[in-house]
Scaffold this active site. Structure first.
Site, short mmCIF file in Angstrom:
data_model
loop_
_atom_site.label_atom_id
_atom_site.label_comp_id
_atom_site.label_asym_id
_atom_site.label_seq_id
_atom_site.Cartn_x
_atom_site.Cartn_y
_atom_site.Cartn_z
CB CYS A 155 16.52 -2.97 11.57
SG CYS A 155 17.73 -3.75 10.53
CB CYS A 214 2.47 -1.79 6.58
SG CYS A 214 1.48 -0.46 5.87
CB CYS A 221 -1.07 -3.50 3.30
SG CYS A 221 0.73 -3.26 3.38
CB CYS A 237 -0.94 -0.01 1.20
SG CYS A 237 -0.14 0.23 2.79
#
Length: 86
Positions: free
Chosen positions: A72, A49, A52, A3
């Site tokens: 990271c 995320c 998504c 996304c």
């Protein structure tokens, strides 16, 4: 990443010496989800995320000031977008 959620700003990127893109904070904590990862015989904090649910990488507590964190990230999970002029 699947996304267009804004995750990290280049102003928070630093050279961690790991070879991985590293940031000391996300653009907004609402854009990332933290979960515990017990893979490979260690306990880590995985980052996904919020838009998504794609796995992005991990966060560690050995980063620079001001947060002391090192997000990271897997570079394949990031899409770099130039800033637009205001």
């Amino acid at each position: 990443m699947a996304c267009a959620t804004a995750l990290y700003d280049a102003a928070t990127e630093f050279d961690s010496g790991t070879g991985w893109p590293s940031y000391w904070q996300p653009i907004s904590r609402r854009n990332v989800i933290e979960s515990t990862d017990h893979l490979f015989g260690m306990t880590r904090t995985a980052i996904s995320c919020a838009g998504c649910d794609s796995h992005l990488g991990h966060v560690f507590d050995d980063g620079p000031r001001p947060t002391g964190l090192r997000y990271c990230m897997n570079s394949v999970a990031l899409r770099f977008v130039p800033r637009t002029a205001n």
